[in-house]
Motif scaffolding. Structure first.
Motif, PDB file in Angstrom:
ATOM      1  N   SER A  59      44.744  43.898  41.275  1.00 56.29           N
ATOM      2  CA  SER A  59      46.267  43.902  40.236  1.00 56.29           C
ATOM      3  C   SER A  59      47.165  44.690  39.501  1.00 56.29           C
ATOM      4  O   SER A  59      48.240  44.304  40.225  1.00 56.29           O
ATOM      5  CB  SER A  59      45.240  42.955  38.669  1.00 56.29           C
ATOM      6  OG  SER A  59      44.068  41.911  39.388  1.00 56.29           O
ATOM      7  N   ASP A  60      46.071  45.373  39.444  1.00 60.10           N
ATOM      8  CA  ASP A  60      47.283  46.352  39.257  1.00 60.10           C
ATOM      9  C   ASP A  60      48.047  46.947  40.103  1.00 60.10           C
ATOM     10  O   ASP A  60      49.266  47.405  39.825  1.00 60.10           O
ATOM     11  CB  ASP A  60      46.210  48.387  38.373  1.00 60.10           C
ATOM     12  CG  ASP A  60      46.002  47.925  36.922  1.00 60.10           C
ATOM     13  OD1 ASP A  60      47.048  47.045  36.389  1.00 60.10           O
ATOM     14  OD2 ASP A  60      45.750  48.153  36.044  1.00 60.10           O
ATOM     15  N   ALA A  61      47.826  47.241  41.333  1.00 63.73           N
ATOM     16  CA  ALA A  61      48.168  47.234  42.612  1.00 63.73           C
ATOM     17  C   ALA A  61      49.118  46.022  43.258  1.00 63.73           C
ATOM     18  O   ALA A  61      49.851  46.359  44.062  1.00 63.73           O
ATOM     19  CB  ALA A  61      47.339  47.773  43.488  1.00 63.73           C
ATOM     20  N   GLU A  62      49.078  44.962  42.050  1.00 61.96           N
ATOM     21  CA  GLU A  62      49.767  44.105  42.505  1.00 61.96           C
ATOM     22  C   GLU A  62      49.491  43.575  43.942  1.00 61.96           C
ATOM     23  O   GLU A  62      50.609  42.474  44.151  1.00 61.96           O
ATOM     24  CB  GLU A  62      51.182  43.953  42.424  1.00 61.96           C
ATOM     25  CG  GLU A  62      51.925  45.093  41.277  1.00 61.96           C
ATOM     26  CD  GLU A  62      53.763  45.119  41.378  1.00 61.96           C
ATOM     27  OE1 GLU A  62      53.679  45.261  42.308  1.00 61.96           O
ATOM     28  OE2 GLU A  62      54.068  45.195  40.489  1.00 61.96           O
ATOM     29  N   LEU A  63      48.395  43.161  44.566  1.00 62.35           N
ATOM     30  CA  LEU A  63      48.111  42.506  45.315  1.00 62.35           C
ATOM     31  C   LEU A  63      47.468  41.837  44.966  1.00 62.35           C
ATOM     32  O   LEU A  63      46.901  41.002  45.989  1.00 62.35           O
ATOM     33  CB  LEU A  63      46.887  43.620  46.436  1.00 62.35           C
ATOM     34  CG  LEU A  63      47.057  45.063  46.747  1.00 62.35           C
ATOM     35  CD1 LEU A  63      46.151  45.922  47.329  1.00 62.35           C
ATOM     36  CD2 LEU A  63      48.096  45.018  48.080  1.00 62.35           C
ATOM     37  N   ILE A  64      46.903  41.763  43.994  1.00 62.27           N
ATOM     38  CA  ILE A  64      46.260  40.110  43.277  1.00 62.27           C
ATOM     39  C   ILE A  64      46.913  39.134  42.299  1.00 62.27           C
ATOM     40  O   ILE A  64      47.127  40.277  41.630  1.00 62.27           O
ATOM     41  CB  ILE A  64      44.638  39.735  42.894  1.00 62.27           C
ATOM     42  CG1 ILE A  64      44.247  40.730  42.641  1.00 62.27           C
ATOM     43  CG2 ILE A  64      44.360  39.534  45.156  1.00 62.27           C
ATOM     44  CD1 ILE A  64      42.678  40.571  42.629  1.00 62.27           C
ATOM     45  N   ARG A  65      46.390  38.548  41.571  1.00 61.84           N
ATOM     46  CA  ARG A  65      46.724  38.125  40.403  1.00 61.84           C
ATOM     47  C   ARG A  65      45.911  36.941  39.894  1.00 61.84           C
ATOM     48  O   ARG A  65      45.409  35.922  40.431  1.00 61.84           O
ATOM     49  CB  ARG A  65      48.708  37.994  41.167  1.00 61.84           C
ATOM     50  CG  ARG A  65      48.679  36.105  41.553  1.00 61.84           C
ATOM     51  CD  ARG A  65      50.081  35.237  41.550  1.00 61.84           C
ATOM     52  NE  ARG A  65      49.795  34.448  41.850  1.00 61.84           N
ATOM     53  CZ  ARG A  65      50.017  33.385  41.772  1.00 61.84           C
ATOM     54  NH1 ARG A  65      49.080  32.984  40.523  1.00 61.84           N
ATOM     55  NH2 ARG A  65      50.000  32.318  42.467  1.00 61.84           N
ATOM     56  N   ARG A  66      46.119  36.678  38.779  1.00 62.67           N
ATOM     57  CA  ARG A  66      45.076  35.890  38.370  1.00 62.67           C
ATOM     58  C   ARG A  66      45.984  34.901  37.387  1.00 62.67           C
ATOM     59  O   ARG A  66      46.753  35.012  36.610  1.00 62.67           O
ATOM     60  CB  ARG A  66      44.396  37.225  37.041  1.00 62.67           C
ATOM     61  CG  ARG A  66      43.307  35.709  36.250  1.00 62.67           C
ATOM     62  CD  ARG A  66      42.056  36.994  35.463  1.00 62.67           C
ATOM     63  NE  ARG A  66      41.334  35.814  34.367  1.00 62.67           N
ATOM     64  CZ  ARG A  66      40.391  36.210  33.981  1.00 62.67           C
ATOM     65  NH1 ARG A  66      40.626  37.850  33.443  1.00 62.67           N
ATOM     66  NH2 ARG A  66      39.515  35.582  33.622  1.00 62.67           N
ATOM     67  N   GLY A  67      45.888  33.651  37.785  1.00 59.17           N
ATOM     68  CA  GLY A  67      46.203  32.408  37.278  1.00 59.17           C
ATOM     69  C   GLY A  67      45.473  31.897  36.311  1.00 59.17           C
ATOM     70  O   GLY A  67      44.810  32.590  35.707  1.00 59.17           O
ATOM     71  N   SER A  68      46.527  30.707  35.715  1.00 57.91           N
ATOM     72  CA  SER A  68      46.217  29.961  34.801  1.00 57.91           C
ATOM     73  C   SER A  68      44.855  29.561  34.300  1.00 57.91           C
ATOM     74  O   SER A  68      43.966  29.067  33.691  1.00 57.91           O
ATOM     75  CB  SER A  68      47.221  29.269  34.412  1.00 57.91           C
ATOM     76  OG  SER A  68      47.631  28.672  35.072  1.00 57.91           O
ATOM     77  N   ASP A  69      44.323  29.671  35.402  1.00 58.87           N
ATOM     78  CA  ASP A  69      42.873  28.795  35.944  1.00 58.87           C
ATOM     79  C   ASP A  69      42.164  29.916  36.106  1.00 58.87           C
ATOM     80  O   ASP A  69      40.892  29.355  36.020  1.00 58.87           O
ATOM     81  CB  ASP A  69      42.750  28.151  37.253  1.00 58.87           C
ATOM     82  CG  ASP A  69      43.054  28.986  38.431  1.00 58.87           C
ATOM     83  OD1 ASP A  69      43.708  29.413  38.262  1.00 58.87           O
ATOM     84  OD2 ASP A  69      42.903  27.982  39.724  1.00 58.87           O
ATOM     85  N   ASN A  70      42.691  30.868  35.418  1.00 59.16           N
ATOM     86  CA  ASN A  70      41.637  32.617  35.785  1.00 59.16           C
ATOM     87  C   ASN A  70      40.684  32.621  37.189  1.00 59.16           C
ATOM     88  O   ASN A  70      39.745  33.129  37.579  1.00 59.16           O
ATOM     89  CB  ASN A  70      40.472  32.240  34.391  1.00 59.16           C
ATOM     90  CG  ASN A  70      40.594  31.963  32.997  1.00 59.16           C
ATOM     91  OD1 ASN A  70      41.816  32.769  32.928  1.00 59.16           O
ATOM     92  ND2 ASN A  70      40.211  31.964  32.079  1.00 59.16           N
TER      93      ASN A  70
END
Length: 232
Positions: A59-70
């Motif tokens: 996530s810190d590398a902006e390769l993935i993200r966590r959505g509002s549905d976790n």
């Protein structure tokens, strides 16, 4: 002072963490619905805490993200990786597409998935082609329509909700359609499938000649397999 060679343990230090991170990224990127932390942990065979640390790094590398549905999904950083992969895929495919276009005397294209769209990465027209069906590189259409969309969708792991054309493409190794994208036009597409990259793609042929579709199936399927072998 002497210089000692690195021990095997020092050379592989951190490799397990890296391997887990790569596997987590590939698993998330290939998921259509996104994955929760526990689902990632189960895929990696690790404790939830370890999965959480790996996901934070990605996530810190902006390769993935966590959505509002976790649930975790691919993020903008994957675009840089995708552009590089696109270049390699295009370079491997161009000679094969050129030969196929000449053999079929038809326009052929390499289509890749971008989100919910099928996008033309490369388009090759045959020389001395009497009747040209032209479209531009970068043109896009919904994955829900046409032989290319069905073939690309068949690259993903099967779901119970998959429509029948996608199931058929997965079973046969190709998809053929009529009039789904353009009226009175036939489409034929074979998925480019491989384990060495995570980029759903296909070779696509569009024609107004119904007799060509059946006869072209072996050549199109073989060309897709050859591209996959070039990237293995």
């Amino acid at each position: 002072m002497t210089i000692e060679s690195a021990s095997p343990s020092s050379r592989t230090a951190g490799s397990q963490t890296l391997a887990r991170g790569i596997l987590a990224l590939k698993t998330i990127a290939s998921s259509r619905e996104g994955l929760a932390i526990q689902e990632v942990a189960d895929q990696l065979g690790v404790h939830r805490t370890i999965a959480y640390r790996i996901l934070n790094t990605l996530s810190d590398a902006e390769l993935i993200r966590r959505g509002s549905d976790n649930k975790y999904r691919g993020s903008s950083g994957l675009l840089l990786l995708a552009n590089s992969a696109h270049s390699a895929l295009r370079a491997a495919a161009m000679p094969i597409l050129t030969k196929l276009a000449s053999e079929l005397q038809q326009t052929v294209s390499l289509i890749v998935q971008e989100g919910t769209d099928a996008v033309a990465l490369a388009v090759v027209e045959a020389q001395n082609q009497h009747y040209r069906i032209s479209f531009t590189e970068g043109s896009r259409q919904s994955l829900n329509l046409g032989a290319a969309g069905h073939a690309i969708s068949s690259c993903h792991p099967p779901l119970a909700s998959d429509p029948e054309p996608v199931k058929a493409a997965r079973a046969k190794g190709y998809s053929s359609t009529y009039g789904e994208v353009e009226p009175n036009m036939y489409g034929l597409a074979a998925p480019v499938i491989g384990d060495s990259w995570n980029m759903p793609a296909c070779i696509n042929v569009i024609t107004n000649r119904p007799e060509l579709i059946e006869s072209a199936i072996p050549a199109v399927v073989a060309a897709a397999a050859l591209i996959a072998a070039q990237l293995a």
